[in-house]
Design a protein around this motif. Structure first.
Motif, mmCIF file in Angstrom:
data_model
loop_
_atom_site.group_PDB
_atom_site.id
_atom_site.type_symbol
_atom_site.label_atom_id
_atom_site.label_comp_id
_atom_site.label_asym_id
_atom_site.label_seq_id
_atom_site.Cartn_x
_atom_site.Cartn_y
_atom_site.Cartn_z
ATOM 1 N N MET A 1 0.831 -1.193 0.000
ATOM 2 C CA MET A 1 0.000 0.000 0.000
ATOM 3 C C MET A 1 0.873 1.254 0.000
ATOM 4 N N PRO A 2 0.562 2.243 -0.820
ATOM 5 C CA PRO A 2 1.327 3.499 -0.778
ATOM 6 C C PRO A 2 1.246 4.144 0.610
ATOM 7 N N ASP A 3 2.312 4.812 0.982
ATOM 8 C CA ASP A 3 2.361 5.551 2.254
ATOM 9 C C ASP A 3 2.122 4.643 3.458
ATOM 10 N N TRP A 4 2.526 3.395 3.373
ATOM 11 C CA TRP A 4 2.290 2.512 4.511
ATOM 12 C C TRP A 4 3.148 2.910 5.712
ATOM 13 N N GLU A 5 4.307 3.531 5.469
ATOM 14 C CA GLU A 5 5.168 3.913 6.588
ATOM 15 C C GLU A 5 4.527 4.973 7.488
ATOM 16 N N PRO A 6 4.061 6.131 6.941
ATOM 17 C CA PRO A 6 3.385 7.084 7.836
ATOM 18 C C PRO A 6 2.107 6.520 8.440
ATOM 19 N N TYR A 7 1.419 5.644 7.688
ATOM 20 C CA TYR A 7 0.227 4.976 8.224
ATOM 21 C C TYR A 7 0.612 4.161 9.452
ATOM 22 N N ALA A 8 1.716 3.428 9.364
ATOM 23 C CA ALA A 8 2.170 2.596 10.486
ATOM 24 C C ALA A 8 2.491 3.449 11.710
ATOM 25 N N ILE A 9 3.183 4.577 11.491
ATOM 26 C CA ILE A 9 3.538 5.444 12.618
ATOM 27 C C ILE A 9 2.282 6.021 13.261
ATOM 28 N N GLU A 10 1.312 6.437 12.430
ATOM 29 C CA GLU A 10 0.063 6.968 12.981
ATOM 30 C C GLU A 10 -0.645 5.929 13.836
ATOM 31 N N LEU A 11 -0.721 4.697 13.357
ATOM 32 C CA LEU A 11 -1.419 3.662 14.129
ATOM 33 C C LEU A 11 -0.696 3.350 15.433
ATOM 34 N N ARG A 12 0.623 3.372 15.414
ATOM 35 C CA ARG A 12 1.402 3.036 16.610
ATOM 36 C C ARG A 12 1.450 4.150 17.639
ATOM 37 N N THR A 13 1.330 5.412 17.198
ATOM 38 C CA THR A 13 1.523 6.545 18.106
ATOM 39 C C THR A 13 0.273 7.386 18.329
ATOM 40 N N GLY A 14 -0.696 7.342 17.400
ATOM 41 C CA GLY A 14 -1.838 8.241 17.480
ATOM 42 C C GLY A 14 -1.473 9.675 17.178
ATOM 43 N N VAL A 15 -0.403 9.889 16.416
ATOM 44 C CA VAL A 15 0.089 11.220 16.065
ATOM 45 C C VAL A 15 -0.022 11.410 14.551
ATOM 46 N N TYR A 16 -0.590 12.527 14.131
ATOM 47 C CA TYR A 16 -0.778 12.842 12.718
ATOM 48 C C TYR A 16 0.565 12.876 11.982
ATOM 49 N N ARG A 17 0.574 12.362 10.761
ATOM 50 C CA ARG A 17 1.814 12.224 9.993
ATOM 51 C C ARG A 17 2.515 13.543 9.715
ATOM 52 N N GLY A 18 1.792 14.642 9.692
ATOM 53 C CA GLY A 18 2.425 15.933 9.472
ATOM 54 C C GLY A 18 3.361 16.339 10.597
ATOM 55 N N LEU A 19 3.276 15.679 11.742
ATOM 56 C CA LEU A 19 4.135 15.987 12.886
ATOM 57 C C LEU A 19 5.246 14.974 13.078
ATOM 58 N N HIS A 20 5.314 13.940 12.250
ATOM 59 C CA HIS A 20 6.287 12.854 12.476
ATOM 60 C C HIS A 20 7.742 13.352 12.381
ATOM 61 N N ALA A 21 8.042 14.125 11.348
ATOM 62 C CA ALA A 21 9.407 14.602 11.190
ATOM 63 C C ALA A 21 9.818 15.514 12.335
ATOM 64 N N GLN A 22 8.893 16.400 12.730
ATOM 65 C CA GLN A 22 9.169 17.332 13.823
ATOM 66 C C GLN A 22 9.453 16.603 15.129
ATOM 67 N N LEU A 23 8.737 15.501 15.347
ATOM 68 C CA LEU A 23 8.888 14.736 16.588
ATOM 69 C C LEU A 23 9.906 13.608 16.481
ATOM 70 N N GLY A 24 10.472 13.431 15.302
ATOM 71 C CA GLY A 24 11.466 12.385 15.107
ATOM 72 C C GLY A 24 10.891 10.987 15.104
ATOM 73 N N LEU A 25 9.632 10.839 14.668
ATOM 74 C CA LEU A 25 8.975 9.531 14.662
ATOM 75 C C LEU A 25 9.254 8.837 13.337
ATOM 76 N N THR A 26 9.767 7.598 13.408
ATOM 77 C CA THR A 26 10.082 6.839 12.211
ATOM 78 C C THR A 26 9.579 5.409 12.371
ATOM 79 N N VAL A 27 9.531 4.685 11.252
ATOM 80 C CA VAL A 27 9.191 3.263 11.272
ATOM 81 C C VAL A 27 10.405 2.479 11.717
ATOM 82 N N GLU A 28 10.240 1.642 12.727
ATOM 83 C CA GLU A 28 11.366 0.835 13.226
ATOM 84 C C GLU A 28 11.352 -0.527 12.579
#
Length: 266
Positions: free
Chosen positions: A239-266
């Motif tokens: 699925m396209p964009d599965w990485e930000p989707y995964a981070i959103e599901l794991r953290t409950g944080v909108y993908r637009g804030l992932h870079a700012q918060l340093g959230l990545t797929v492990e």
């Protein structure tokens, strides 16, 4: 007599793992009537399956902004949107495109309006930190709210129906606010919670459909589900964009804030 109960779900976004868990919880509680506030597909990997479950289980569904994106006549320029759109059948898209803007009902004598985003349209966003004008606007009768479905008996024509309770979705952020006798509720998101709590969210309305002078209640429910199984499926299906989707599901944080918060797929 036992009160009538209505489960209100929203923003499934093709996350059938979460949807199955929520629908099972609703069944376990003995609730028969389910209303869906839109954004059934898109963002998650199984939009067509989510549509099938909605058509089978929900008494009524309104259209969300993703219904507009997925059924637009113009071909999508975004490759990800093309993927989510192509995953749907023609029958899915026809059904999604015909959904009403709002659902009205009366519960314990209260006018209840159910919609996706706002009384302006399905694209106008009203966040939890809204203005006074935005709050008042959620209860307005507009050209958009004339496109409505009535659940049960009671609400008259749209000009004479004045909601005092509005339940909406769209922002994936569950909350309740009461001002001057009006109650605004956001049901949160079943499949893509973004309020910091990763569990699926839905709301139960409780009252009497046939009695004006009866108790009325609102309950928020959070349902845990197998997030890692959902992520694994999205990745397996490429699925396209599965990485930000995964981070959103794991953290409950909108993908637009992932870079700012340093959230990545492990």
């Amino acid at each position: 007599m036992a009160p009538d109960r209505i489960a209100v779900v929203s923003d499934v976004h093709g996350n059938v793992t979460a949807y199955d868990a929520v629908l099972a919880d609703i069944t376990d509680r003995g609730i028969d009537v389910v209303v869906n506030l839109g954004d059934v597909a898109g963002k998650g990997p199984r939009g067509s399956h989510a549509v099938a479950l909605t058509r089978q289980r929900c008494a009524a569904t309104v259209r969300g902004n993703w219904e507009g994106y997925l059924t637009a006549e113009d071909p999508p320029r975004n490759p990800a949107l093309h993927w989510w759109r192509s995953e749907l059948t023609e029958a899915d898209k026809e059904w999604l495109g015909a959904l009403p803007a709002v659902i009205d009902l009366e519960l314990s004598g209260r006018g209840v309006r159910l919609l996706h985003a706002s009384a302006v349209d399905e694209f106008t966003r009203v966040r939890h930190d809204h203005s006074d004008e935005e709050f008042a606007g959620m209860f307005a009768s507009t050209p958009f709210t004339r496109d409505r479905e009535v659940l049960g008996s009671g609400p008259g024509d749209v000009g004479g129906f004045s909601p005092t309770v509005v339940v909406y979705g769209d922002i994936h952020d569950a909350y309740l606010e009461v001002r001057s006798g009006r109650t605004l509720v956001n049901a949160g998101s079943v499949g893509n919670s973004l309020d910091g709590d990763t569990a699926a969210s839905y709301v139960i309305l409780e009252g009497r459909l046939d009695a004006a002078d009866a108790p009325f209640g609102i309950q928020f429910v959070r349902v845990p589900y197998d997030i890692e199984a959902e992520i694994a499926l999205a990745r397996e299906l490429d699925m396209p964009d599965w990485e930000p989707y995964a981070i959103e599901l794991r953290t409950g944080v909108y993908r637009g804030l992932h870079a700012q918060l340093g959230l990545t797929v492990e």
